[in-house]
Design a protein around this motif. Structure first.
Motif, PDB file in Angstrom:
ATOM      1  N   LEU A   6       0.810  -1.217   0.000  1.00 25.78           N
ATOM      2  CA  LEU A   6       0.000   0.000   0.000  1.00 25.78           C
ATOM      3  C   LEU A   6       0.845   1.269   0.000  1.00 25.78           C
ATOM      4  N   LYS A   7       2.173   1.097  -0.006  1.00 28.52           N
ATOM      5  CA  LYS A   7       3.094   2.243  -0.005  1.00 28.52           C
ATOM      6  C   LYS A   7       2.817   3.177   1.177  1.00 28.52           C
ATOM      7  N   LEU A   8       2.777   2.585   2.367  1.00 27.40           N
ATOM      8  CA  LEU A   8       2.517   3.334   3.591  1.00 27.40           C
ATOM      9  C   LEU A   8       3.820   3.570   4.340  1.00 27.40           C
ATOM     10  N   PRO A   9       4.071   4.792   4.792  1.00 27.05           N
ATOM     11  CA  PRO A   9       5.269   5.063   5.596  1.00 27.05           C
ATOM     12  C   PRO A   9       5.093   4.516   7.008  1.00 27.05           C
ATOM     13  N   MET A  10       6.212   4.248   7.667  1.00 27.20           N
ATOM     14  CA  MET A  10       6.177   3.771   9.044  1.00 27.20           C
ATOM     15  C   MET A  10       7.257   4.459   9.868  1.00 27.20           C
ATOM     16  N   ALA A  11       7.043   4.461  11.160  1.00 26.85           N
ATOM     17  CA  ALA A  11       8.068   4.851  12.119  1.00 26.85           C
ATOM     18  C   ALA A  11       8.291   3.656  13.040  1.00 26.85           C
ATOM     19  N   ALA A  12       9.528   3.261  13.213  1.00 27.02           N
ATOM     20  CA  ALA A  12       9.872   2.134  14.074  1.00 27.02           C
ATOM     21  C   ALA A  12      10.359   2.671  15.410  1.00 27.02           C
ATOM     22  N   LEU A  13       9.645   2.316  16.493  1.00 24.24           N
ATOM     23  CA  LEU A  13      10.051   2.720  17.841  1.00 24.24           C
ATOM     24  C   LEU A  13      11.072   1.704  18.325  1.00 24.24           C
ATOM     25  N   LEU A  14      12.308   2.139  18.477  1.00 26.44           N
ATOM     26  CA  LEU A  14      13.415   1.195  18.585  1.00 26.44           C
ATOM     27  C   LEU A  14      14.135   1.254  19.926  1.00 26.44           C
ATOM     28  N   ASN A  15      14.076   0.133  20.670  1.00 27.42           N
ATOM     29  CA  ASN A  15      14.998  -0.037  21.801  1.00 27.42           C
ATOM     30  C   ASN A  15      16.402  -0.193  21.238  1.00 27.42           C
ATOM     31  N   SER A  16      17.376   0.451  21.844  1.00 25.24           N
ATOM     32  CA  SER A  16      18.736   0.347  21.311  1.00 25.24           C
ATOM     33  C   SER A  16      19.283  -1.078  21.407  1.00 25.24           C
ATOM     34  N   SER A  17      18.758  -1.895  22.314  1.00 21.43           N
ATOM     35  CA  SER A  17      19.205  -3.278  22.434  1.00 21.43           C
ATOM     36  C   SER A  17      18.832  -4.120  21.214  1.00 21.43           C
ATOM     37  N   MET A  18      17.921  -3.609  20.377  1.00 22.40           N
ATOM     38  CA  MET A  18      17.526  -4.352  19.186  1.00 22.40           C
ATOM     39  C   MET A  18      18.682  -4.514  18.211  1.00 22.40           C
ATOM     40  N   TYR A  19      19.662  -3.633  18.265  1.00 26.35           N
ATOM     41  CA  TYR A  19      20.826  -3.787  17.393  1.00 26.35           C
ATOM     42  C   TYR A  19      21.610  -5.047  17.748  1.00 26.35           C
ATOM     43  N   ASP A  20      21.475  -5.511  18.985  1.00 25.82           N
ATOM     44  CA  ASP A  20      22.134  -6.745  19.399  1.00 25.82           C
ATOM     45  C   ASP A  20      21.235  -7.959  19.197  1.00 25.82           C
ATOM     46  N   TYR A  21      19.950  -7.811  19.492  1.00 21.80           N
ATOM     47  CA  TYR A  21      19.040  -8.962  19.488  1.00 21.80           C
ATOM     48  C   TYR A  21      18.415  -9.246  18.125  1.00 21.80           C
ATOM     49  N   ALA A  22      18.165  -8.205  17.344  1.00 25.39           N
ATOM     50  CA  ALA A  22      17.488  -8.418  16.051  1.00 25.39           C
ATOM     51  C   ALA A  22      17.975  -7.413  15.014  1.00 25.39           C
ATOM     52  N   PRO A  23      19.261  -7.437  14.695  1.00 23.74           N
ATOM     53  CA  PRO A  23      19.798  -6.451  13.738  1.00 23.74           C
ATOM     54  C   PRO A  23      19.158  -6.543  12.359  1.00 23.74           C
ATOM     55  N   ALA A  24      18.743  -7.737  11.951  1.00 21.22           N
ATOM     56  CA  ALA A  24      18.128  -7.878  10.628  1.00 21.22           C
ATOM     57  C   ALA A  24      16.788  -7.152  10.564  1.00 21.22           C
ATOM     58  N   LEU A  25      16.052  -7.143  11.683  1.00 23.57           N
ATOM     59  CA  LEU A  25      14.776  -6.435  11.725  1.00 23.57           C
ATOM     60  C   LEU A  25      15.000  -4.933  11.577  1.00 23.57           C
ATOM     61  N   VAL A  26      15.989  -4.410  12.285  1.00 23.26           N
ATOM     62  CA  VAL A  26      16.299  -2.983  12.170  1.00 23.26           C
ATOM     63  C   VAL A  26      16.734  -2.656  10.743  1.00 23.26           C
ATOM     64  N   ALA A  27      17.529  -3.534  10.157  1.00 16.76           N
ATOM     65  CA  ALA A  27      18.002  -3.315   8.786  1.00 16.76           C
ATOM     66  C   ALA A  27      16.837  -3.269   7.802  1.00 16.76           C
ATOM     67  N   ALA A  28      15.802  -4.073   8.058  1.00  7.50           N
ATOM     68  CA  ALA A  28      14.641  -4.077   7.164  1.00  7.50           C
ATOM     69  C   ALA A  28      13.913  -2.739   7.214  1.00  7.50           C
ATOM     70  N   HIS A  29      13.782  -2.171   8.407  1.00  6.04           N
ATOM     71  CA  HIS A  29      13.162  -0.845   8.518  1.00  6.04           C
ATOM     72  C   HIS A  29      14.041   0.212   7.843  1.00  6.04           C
TER      73      HIS A  29
END
Length: 217
Positions: A6-29
């Motif tokens: 649908l070409k909708l923009p998003m904002a990801a509310l990010l805990n900084s620990s996500m860079y350690d636990y789920a870096p691929a998810l952050v990279a997708a955003h």
């Protein structure tokens, strides 16, 4: 992914620990060009329970991690569990933040006066159109939650003829990402997207920047 289709923009509310636990998810955003919003270090702590020095350190640590990873500092912040202290707006303004999401009232952005003649904008963050309180806490069905989004959108579209309003939807993939819930969410998002010529589909950072350019009455 309905947001891509649908070409909708998003904002990801990010805990900084996500860079350690789920870096691929952050990279997708990051690859989507989504806005990255500061959201503390982890939701295992609440900044509103800390003394000012400890809260300042939390904000500084999380901000530094996001800035290093994204190449620029985040413009906005939502406290973990929407937790904040009386000093939170001051500390965020002093740390260079443009806006915070912890306060939701009147469906319009407002300025907070901060110490040392600084200011920070409060951009409305949804606490009703939010799948944690609606589905996890109040046990609304997927269909009901989707209907809430549609009804909120339709009513606010009418109200916005008199004044600009902000409508956000807070989603968590582990809740609305379940296939039987995702089906209903797609229905609600398609309804909103079908009115894209009459509304501004955007991110909280863009809203804050636009409002900051307006004269203060």
């Amino acid at each position: 992914m309905p947001f891509d289709a649908l070409k909708l923009p998003m904002a990801a509310l990010l805990n900084s620990s996500m860079y350690d636990y789920a870096p691929a998810l952050v990279a997708a955003h990051r690859a989507r060009g989504d806005e990255i919003v500061g959201h503390g270090r982890t939701n295992a702590e609440r900044q509103g329970t800390l003394d000012e020095a400890a809260e300042k350190a939390l904000i500084a640590e999380a901000t530094a991690r996001l800035t290093k990873a994204e190449g620029r500092p985040p413009e906005g912040w939502l406290g973990p569990w929407i937790s904040h202290s009386p000093a939170t707006p001051d500390l965020l303004a002093e740390a260079g933040y443009r806006y915070l999401l912890d306060w939701c009232m009147d469906d319009q952005p407002i300025w907070f006066r901060c110490r040392d003649a600084k200011r920070i904008m409060a951009v409305p963050y949804p606490q009703e159109l939010n799948d944690i309180p609606a589905i996890a806490a109040r046990r609304a069905s997927a269909a009901t939650f989707a209907d809430m989004i549609v009804d909120q959108f339709d009513e606010m579209s009418e109200l916005s003829q008199a004044r600009p309003l902000v409508m956000g939807v807070a989603l968590h993939a582990y809740i609305v990402g379940q296939p039987y819930r995702l089906r209903h969410l797609k229905r609600a998002l398609r309804h909103i997207a079908s009115h894209r010529d009459a509304i501004w589909l955007t991110t909280p950072g863009a809203i804050a920047r636009h409002c900051a350019e307006q004269p203060i009455p």
